[in-house]
Scaffold this active site. Structure first.
Site, short mmCIF file in Angstrom:
data_model
loop_
_atom_site.label_atom_id
_atom_site.label_comp_id
_atom_site.label_asym_id
_atom_site.label_seq_id
_atom_site.Cartn_x
_atom_site.Cartn_y
_atom_site.Cartn_z
N ARG A 122 0.87 -1.16 0.00
CA ARG A 122 0.00 0.00 0.00
C ARG A 122 0.91 1.22 0.00
NH1 ARG A 122 -3.45 -2.76 -1.43
NH2 ARG A 122 -5.51 -3.19 -0.54
N GLU A 182 -4.26 7.45 -4.64
CA GLU A 182 -4.27 6.91 -6.00
C GLU A 182 -5.46 7.51 -6.74
OE1 GLU A 182 -4.40 2.70 -5.28
OE2 GLU A 182 -2.27 2.60 -4.79
N HIS A 228 -2.07 0.73 -9.67
CA HIS A 228 -2.68 -0.31 -8.82
C HIS A 228 -3.34 -1.41 -9.65
CE1 HIS A 228 -4.21 -1.01 -4.47
NE2 HIS A 228 -4.05 -2.13 -5.12
#
Lengths: 326, 327
Positions: free
Chosen positions: A242, A271, A290
């Site tokens: 993360r 993000e 991601h």
């Protein structure tokens, strides 16, 4: 025809939500309503909803939303990380939380190696040169760093960390790892991995530091100024955990000053990053949006597992992947 | 004033400006006095007779006219293992040995093959562009790749590099098939977990990733053409770390445009670089890198060391470690 299937609240189909191809899996067991439609009339839709599917942290399982779902039995997450969910709070409402471990492991480990290799061998730059209309000759100056035989240090040796180690071994890399708990001798031998009780030792010796921890209060800011300064100047940081595991300001400084060689990140915070963030313009940074689990196969398996968990919870049966608070 | 230098002379292509180039030139200068092609060509009659070794790193090209200017030449020492660009029988006929640098290139090339495979499968180049694009406002969920773990890798050309590629594929729990002129030993197959496909067609039909690791010969030129591409799965990816001419590029373009195969990832093309209007450059499902298969500091240094070692032995009349004999 009358549909007796229970109702589930989802984020959306398309854009930041589910790909169209996986909605059939959900619709086999649930009638689904998107968050946008739900918000048109929460009083009408709310009481019907027994399951909530969370994908990429949407919809947000906040008190305001949960308060309008009196029949909710389960918050079923797509993905293994649940740092975005307040599990104790949700449980206090009599609602279970589930995630999707195991099915995400391979794709995430593949991504870690993909990032490592793309960074080490400058694949993004290479492609840009190869297709650039202005390229007239092959430059000999595009040099990368050696992967085979180098040292990979894995921080976080859970399911994903072990699969990353297995892949690293295929490249004849020396594998070091650091974990809250040491793994068994059998595991270490099978993976050819050596335990670093002190994470500092792993940082000092690794050519590639790979982060595969989950995000908890303990791992927030795990890699900051001090840790980056312990790393080799020639080392690369790879993150598939993360964004918040890394102190991003410290990372920017370390990359700027040459304290470390490069970074390859599938995750950032937030993000996406603000468009003026320094990480976006550093030449030695590779960022992917991601996509660690973004394959058709893995995404389908995640949705299947997410639905399976929700079905069990709604029916009051044993739930395969219930997340219990620590 | 410089001390008298008795080292033999070597012809090289050029010395680049980057620090790394100067570093590897230092390796060469320990055994040879060097002259770049640009300086040599100013006065071939003066410089030519001194030259006993020629170092080839794509350039200079040992064409007949150049070789005729080097009456004292003992060796053409290549940097790299592929010598398809050298007319070995002709060079040998002049009493000149040809050498290459096997083994030291193996790992870096195998790493590149997997790097290309993964970057293509997981759309890393596109992903990076989206991540850094000033116009990006949210993370799209539509950037979907194909699964690598557990898929089938078919390796065509199972020499040193092919075997190292197989080893890496196994780390991803891939099923490994291979095709080679000669079947490898049972021990090799078991160690690598690789299954032999006597008929290359079977490999093409079953593979999710077809990886080319052959050297370029008359037999392997256009090895992958229309027929072979049509045998591949529509979901399959072609990865090439051999030479561009192993693939019929026009056939490849058609196959990619029509969806006959899913994608291609190429470290090699023909020519290099491709003409700027070549269709391969604009296809969305093509990843190309500019022949960087051995481009790491470590490997390049080892290649230069081996190249120089071979040249020293040839000039001294000693056994040459990596002499290339014509077939």
């Amino acid at each position: 025809m009358e549909d007796n299937k229970p109702w589930a609240l989802i984020s959306e189909v398309g854009e930041q939500g589910y790909i169209e191809e996986v909605t059939d899996i959900m619709k086999k067991h649930f009638q689904i309503i998107c968050h946008k439609d739900f918000l048109q009339n929460p009083q009408l839709h709310g009481p019907k909803i027994q399951a909530m599917f969370v994908w990429n942290a949407f919809p947000e399982a906040e008190p305001a939303l949960l308060g309008s779902l009196p029949s909710l039995k389960v918050v079923a997450n797509g993905g293994v990380g649940i740092d975005h969910l307040d599990v104790p709070y949700i449980n206090s409402l009599g609602v279970k939380v589930t995630n999707t471990p195991d099915v995400v492991t391979d794709a995430t480990a593949d991504m870690a190696l993909g990032l490592l290799l793309a960074s080490a061998r400058k694949i993004v730059e290479g492609h840009q040169i190869a297709v650039n209309p202005k390229t007239t000759h092959i430059p000999q100056s595009l040099m990368g760093v050696e992967v085979a035989g180098s040292t990979m240090g894995i921080i976080g040796m859970g399911r994903i960390g072990c699969k990353i180690a297995q892949r690293g071994k295929g490249f004849d890399m020396k594998i070091l790892y650091h974990n809250r708990n040491r793994r068994s001798v059998e595991d270490e031998q099978a993976l050819g991995a050596s335990y670093c009780e002190n994470m500092d030792d792993l940082l000092k010796e690794s050519d590639f530091v790979v982060l595969a921890v989950n995000l908890t209060p303990e791992t927030t800011g795990l890699i900051s100024h001090r840790e980056l300064s312990l790393m080799k100047r020639t080392a690369t940081l790879v993150n598939v955990s993360r964004g918040l595991v890394v102190d991003q300001d410290a990372l920017v400084k370390a990359l700027h000053s040459g304290t470390i060689h490069a970074a390859a990140l599938d995750v950032t915070h937030p993000e996406p990053l603000p468009r003026d963030h320094p990480l976006l313009s550093l030449p030695n940074v590779l960022i992917t949006p991601h996509v660690g689990t973004n394959t058709y196969t893995t995404t389908r398996k995640m949705v299947q597992k997410m639905v399976e968990n929700a079905v069990a919870a709604v029916k009051g049966q044993p739930v395969p992947n219930e997340v219990k608070p620590n």
